[in-house]
Design a protein around this motif. Structure first.
Motif, PDB file in Angstrom:
ATOM      1  N   PRO A  33      -6.472 -21.036  43.902  1.00 29.65           N
ATOM      2  CA  PRO A  33      -7.207 -21.732  43.071  1.00 29.65           C
ATOM      3  C   PRO A  33      -7.968 -21.450  42.153  1.00 29.65           C
ATOM      4  CG  PRO A  33      -7.760 -21.260  45.307  1.00 29.65           C
ATOM      5  CD  PRO A  33      -6.848 -20.294  44.854  1.00 29.65           C
ATOM      6  N   VAL A  34      -7.832 -22.456  41.256  1.00 27.41           N
ATOM      7  CA  VAL A  34      -8.551 -22.106  40.080  1.00 27.41           C
ATOM      8  C   VAL A  34      -9.700 -22.029  39.682  1.00 27.41           C
ATOM      9  CG1 VAL A  34      -6.020 -22.662  39.212  1.00 27.41           C
ATOM     10  CG2 VAL A  34      -8.240 -24.417  39.443  1.00 27.41           C
ATOM     11  N   THR A  35     -10.507 -21.741  40.342  1.00 26.94           N
ATOM     12  CA  THR A  35     -12.427 -21.981  41.236  1.00 26.94           C
ATOM     13  C   THR A  35     -12.809 -20.943  39.489  1.00 26.94           C
ATOM     14  OG1 THR A  35     -11.792 -21.167  42.493  1.00 26.94           O
ATOM     15  CG2 THR A  35     -14.245 -20.948  41.828  1.00 26.94           C
ATOM     16  N   ASN A  62      -9.542 -13.823  36.035  1.00 26.58           N
ATOM     17  CA  ASN A  62      -8.324 -13.602  37.378  1.00 26.58           C
ATOM     18  C   ASN A  62      -7.577 -14.424  36.902  1.00 26.58           C
ATOM     19  OD1 ASN A  62      -9.770 -11.351  38.279  1.00 26.58           O
ATOM     20  ND2 ASN A  62     -10.382 -12.691  40.022  1.00 26.58           N
ATOM     21  N   PHE A  63      -7.630 -15.637  37.123  1.00 22.48           N
ATOM     22  CA  PHE A  63      -6.535 -17.789  36.638  1.00 22.48           C
ATOM     23  C   PHE A  63      -5.591 -17.071  34.991  1.00 22.48           C
ATOM     24  CE2 PHE A  63      -4.572 -21.446  35.749  1.00 22.48           C
ATOM     25  CZ  PHE A  63      -3.761 -21.380  36.763  1.00 22.48           C
ATOM     26  N   GLN A  64      -6.747 -16.995  34.586  1.00 19.93           N
ATOM     27  CA  GLN A  64      -5.740 -16.780  33.252  1.00 19.93           C
ATOM     28  C   GLN A  64      -5.495 -15.279  32.513  1.00 19.93           C
ATOM     29  OE1 GLN A  64      -5.707 -18.706  30.913  1.00 19.93           O
ATOM     30  NE2 GLN A  64      -6.970 -20.279  31.493  1.00 19.93           N
ATOM     31  N   GLN A  65      -5.685 -14.169  33.135  1.00 18.53           N
ATOM     32  CA  GLN A  65      -5.111 -13.531  33.190  1.00 18.53           C
ATOM     33  C   GLN A  65      -3.804 -12.941  33.657  1.00 18.53           C
ATOM     34  OE1 GLN A  65      -6.987  -9.350  33.897  1.00 18.53           O
ATOM     35  NE2 GLN A  65      -9.112 -10.775  33.381  1.00 18.53           N
ATOM     36  N   GLN A  66      -4.232 -14.038  35.673  1.00 20.94           N
ATOM     37  CA  GLN A  66      -2.763 -14.196  36.182  1.00 20.94           C
ATOM     38  C   GLN A  66      -1.994 -14.422  35.507  1.00 20.94           C
ATOM     39  OE1 GLN A  66      -3.249 -16.826  39.820  1.00 20.94           O
ATOM     40  NE2 GLN A  66      -1.665 -15.269  41.170  1.00 20.94           N
ATOM     41  N   LEU A  67      -1.919 -15.472  35.414  1.00 25.08           N
ATOM     42  CA  LEU A  67      -0.931 -16.521  34.041  1.00 25.08           C
ATOM     43  C   LEU A  67      -0.750 -16.379  32.886  1.00 25.08           C
ATOM     44  CD1 LEU A  67      -0.182 -19.382  33.394  1.00 25.08           C
ATOM     45  CD2 LEU A  67      -2.514 -20.307  32.175  1.00 25.08           C
ATOM     46  N   ARG A  68      -1.248 -15.182  32.243  1.00 24.31           N
ATOM     47  CA  ARG A  68      -0.561 -14.601  31.400  1.00 24.31           C
ATOM     48  C   ARG A  68       0.660 -13.465  32.125  1.00 24.31           C
ATOM     49  NH1 ARG A  68      -5.851 -14.700  28.955  1.00 24.31           N
ATOM     50  NH2 ARG A  68      -6.649 -12.879  30.098  1.00 24.31           N
ATOM     51  N   ASP A 126     -11.269 -30.857  44.163  1.00 25.10           N
ATOM     52  CA  ASP A 126     -12.172 -29.683  44.610  1.00 25.10           C
ATOM     53  C   ASP A 126     -11.164 -28.134  43.703  1.00 25.10           C
ATOM     54  OD1 ASP A 126     -13.605 -27.353  45.804  1.00 25.10           O
ATOM     55  OD2 ASP A 126     -13.807 -28.652  47.450  1.00 25.10           O
ATOM     56  N   VAL A 127     -11.821 -27.770  43.036  1.00 28.79           N
ATOM     57  CA  VAL A 127     -11.049 -26.453  41.716  1.00 28.79           C
ATOM     58  C   VAL A 127     -11.280 -24.883  43.021  1.00 28.79           C
ATOM     59  CG1 VAL A 127     -11.460 -26.992  39.814  1.00 28.79           C
ATOM     60  CG2 VAL A 127     -12.878 -25.627  41.109  1.00 28.79           C
ATOM     61  N   ASN A 128     -11.928 -25.024  43.918  1.00 30.28           N
ATOM     62  CA  ASN A 128     -11.703 -24.151  45.382  1.00 30.28           C
ATOM     63  C   ASN A 128     -10.381 -24.367  46.438  1.00 30.28           C
ATOM     64  OD1 ASN A 128     -14.358 -22.458  44.301  1.00 30.28           O
ATOM     65  ND2 ASN A 128     -15.097 -24.630  45.328  1.00 30.28           N
ATOM     66  N   GLU A 129      -9.636 -25.218  45.909  1.00 28.86           N
ATOM     67  CA  GLU A 129      -8.257 -25.238  47.007  1.00 28.86           C
ATOM     68  C   GLU A 129      -8.005 -25.002  46.022  1.00 28.86           C
ATOM     69  OE1 GLU A 129      -8.467 -29.201  48.255  1.00 28.86           O
ATOM     70  OE2 GLU A 129     -10.171 -29.868  49.550  1.00 28.86           O
ATOM     71  N   PRO A 130      -5.971 -24.673  47.123  1.00 22.78           N
ATOM     72  CA  PRO A 130      -5.491 -24.430  46.220  1.00 22.78           C
ATOM     73  C   PRO A 130      -4.589 -24.705  45.623  1.00 22.78           C
ATOM     74  CG  PRO A 130      -4.995 -24.041  48.676  1.00 22.78           C
ATOM     75  CD  PRO A 130      -5.956 -24.850  48.843  1.00 22.78           C
ATOM     76  N   ALA A 131      -4.359 -24.801  44.526  1.00 20.80           N
ATOM     77  CA  ALA A 131      -3.358 -25.237  43.479  1.00 20.80           C
ATOM     78  C   ALA A 131      -1.895 -25.887  43.636  1.00 20.80           C
ATOM     79  CB  ALA A 131      -3.860 -24.373  41.788  1.00 20.80           C
ATOM     80  N   ALA A 132      -0.822 -26.653  42.658  1.00 18.71           N
ATOM     81  CA  ALA A 132       0.098 -26.686  43.065  1.00 18.71           C
ATOM     82  C   ALA A 132       1.033 -27.080  41.668  1.00 18.71           C
ATOM     83  CB  ALA A 132       0.144 -28.286  43.461  1.00 18.71           C
ATOM     84  N   LEU A 190      -5.088 -25.520  29.515  1.00 13.84           N
ATOM     85  CA  LEU A 190      -5.377 -24.778  31.012  1.00 13.84           C
ATOM     86  C   LEU A 190      -7.487 -24.503  31.426  1.00 13.84           C
ATOM     87  CD1 LEU A 190      -4.600 -25.686  33.484  1.00 13.84           C
ATOM     88  CD2 LEU A 190      -3.307 -23.301  33.678  1.00 13.84           C
ATOM     89  N   SER A 191      -7.165 -23.844  29.799  1.00 18.55           N
ATOM     90  CA  SER A 191      -8.398 -23.259  30.450  1.00 18.55           C
ATOM     91  C   SER A 191      -9.377 -24.505  30.062  1.00 18.55           C
ATOM     92  CB  SER A 191      -8.826 -21.915  29.043  1.00 18.55           C
ATOM     93  OG  SER A 191      -8.825 -22.550  28.379  1.00 18.55           O
ATOM     94  N   LEU A 192      -9.514 -25.518  28.854  1.00 13.50           N
ATOM     95  CA  LEU A 192     -10.137 -26.281  28.568  1.00 13.50           C
ATOM     96  C   LEU A 192      -9.964 -27.188  29.419  1.00 13.50           C
ATOM     97  CD1 LEU A 192      -9.367 -25.920  24.207  1.00 13.50           C
ATOM     98  CD2 LEU A 192     -11.634 -25.425  25.802  1.00 13.50           C
ATOM     99  N   ALA A 193      -9.120 -27.248  30.397  1.00 12.49           N
ATOM    100  CA  ALA A 193      -8.840 -28.144  31.273  1.00 12.49           C
ATOM    101  C   ALA A 193      -9.869 -28.380  32.367  1.00 12.49           C
ATOM    102  CB  ALA A 193      -7.633 -28.515  31.723  1.00 12.49           C
ATOM    103  N   CYS A 194      -8.957 -26.622  33.070  1.00 14.17           N
ATOM    104  CA  CYS A 194     -10.858 -26.611  33.794  1.00 14.17           C
ATOM    105  C   CYS A 194     -11.725 -25.696  33.473  1.00 14.17           C
ATOM    106  CB  CYS A 194     -10.096 -24.903  34.372  1.00 14.17           C
ATOM    107  SG  CYS A 194      -8.114 -24.600  35.217  1.00 14.17           S
TER     108      CYS A 194
END
Length: 392
Positions: free
Chosen positions: A43-45, A53-59, A82-88, A293-297
């Protein structure tokens, strides 16, 4: 080394091959991908937090992709409502940019027969949906929330499996000015559609957004059609609904911007079936680490997708809607390792899995909303996809 040069026109005309990967078209920049280097399903919570965590993982994934010879890796795919659900999301093995006009000009004649529909089911059906709207209006009149977006589905069963590439081809041809997407899903099937709404576009430090809120049906007669647009522009109910969206987006974007322009008065834009109130937002990101993506989130979901205030609207949606939206009402797009990219709202869309199709439409509900009018509005929004089936 993976080739990421621009597709030749001849490759674009190999349409069935194109639709084996992710395809996203835009008047700004279109992209098609092949293969999958790695997936990002968490999830991109915390996706808006640059050190989260998400942005670090993406980098880390971008760095690993570069080590494997992918010169300019991109992350593509969809994020659920719902950003708490898994992303695709996934990083493809190769990605290439192309001019959408070349794709549209080279579309072959579609000889595929229209799918033979054996069953159509509204979820919820008319009386349940209008009851949902009435309940929402009553709640809003009590003072919380000010707006909620309620949606409905249409489930379609066809005689034979649906050719999603052929369906996408009809969507492209019928809605040439929309943002188009065709995303193979991890669990099988595809998500496809023709969205009119830009969530975020970023190139360098500059970004833009164009939220839509407030809609009216197009008319066949030119004078009546123009009058429909003028009525929408002068509608107190729709202007209020729109202002809730733009005010909230201004409040969210301002702290992350060194410059931000949010016009006070919306403009009118059209799709094949609807007039919309739209506001062109432009800005400059303050932090060079901010990416598309950070701005979208940061923005997602806007009040155009959930309502306002967000948490109260989400509670009402969960209380009233008899289904989980999943990827519907989310965002779909791409972001490269340099931070450039584009994300649009996942509306005017559907999922295809074998001979089963699910379509989605929503409408913003405020204190002045009329249940029957909202049923008709969501029906017009469903028309975008139903026309591709020959069912409008």
């Amino acid at each position: 080394m993976v080739d990421t040069s621009t597709f030749e026109n001849a490759w674009l005309q190999d349409y069935s091959t194109l639709c084996r990967g992710f395809v996203f078209t835009s008047p700004w920049q279109s992209i098609a991908t092949q293969g999958c280097f790695t997936t990002l399903t968490n999830p991109v919570t915390d996706g808006a937090l640059l050190q989260g965590n998400f942005q670090q993982q993406l980098r880390q994934h971008f760095a690993a992709a570069k080590q494997q010879g992918i010169e300019n890796p991109v992350v593509v795919g969809a994020i659920p409502f719902d950003v708490n659900e898994p992303a695709a999301l996934f990083i493809p093995e190769s990605s290439r940019k192309f001019n959408r006009a070349d794709l549209l000009a080279g579309l072959p004649v579609n000889h595929a027969p229209l799918p033979e529909v054996t069953r159509r089911t509204a979820v919820p059906e008319h009386d349940r949906f209008t009851g949902m709207v009435a309940d929402a209006v009553a709640t809003i009149k009590r003072g919380e929330p000010e707006k909620v977006v309620l949606s409905r589905l249409m489930d379609i069963v066809t005689q034979n499996p649906v050719d999603s590439a052929a369906l996408m081809q009809r969507v492209l041809a019928q809605n040439p000015n929309s943002y188009h997407f065709h995303l193979p899903l991890p669990q099988g099937g595809v998500l496809l559609g023709a969205s009119p709404e830009l969530m975020i576009r970023k190139q360098g430090a500059a970004f833009s957004s164009c939220p839509l809120a407030g809609s009216a049906r197009r008319e066949k007669d030119e004078a009546s059609d123009r009058a429909s647009g003028e009525t929408l522009m002068n509608s107190g109910k729709d202007r209020h609904e729109h202002k809730l969206v733009t005010d909230a987006m201004r409040d969210v974007l301002q702290p992350r911007s060194s410059q931000l322009s949010v016009p006070y008065t919306p403009e009118l834009i059209t799709t094949a079936t609807l007039w919309h109130l739209a506001t062109q937002i432009d800005g400059t990101a303050k932090d060079p680490q901010d990416n598309a993506l950070s701005l979208a989130c940061l923005l997602h979901p806007t009040p155009a997708l959930s309502g306002f205030p967000h948490q109260q609207a989400m509670q009402l949606i969960q209380q009233l809607e008899p289904f989980e939206r999943q990827l519907f009402g989310g965002i779909v797009g791409w972001c490269d390792a340099e931070g450039n990219g584009e994300w649009v709202v996942t509306i005017r869309c559907g999922t295809v899995h074998g001979n089963r199709v699910r379509l989605f439409a929503g409408a913003g509900i405020v204190a002045d909303s009329q249940p029957e009018s909202e049923w008709r509005e969501t029906g017009v929004k469903l028309d975008t996809m139903l026309r591709a089936f020959g069912l409008q």
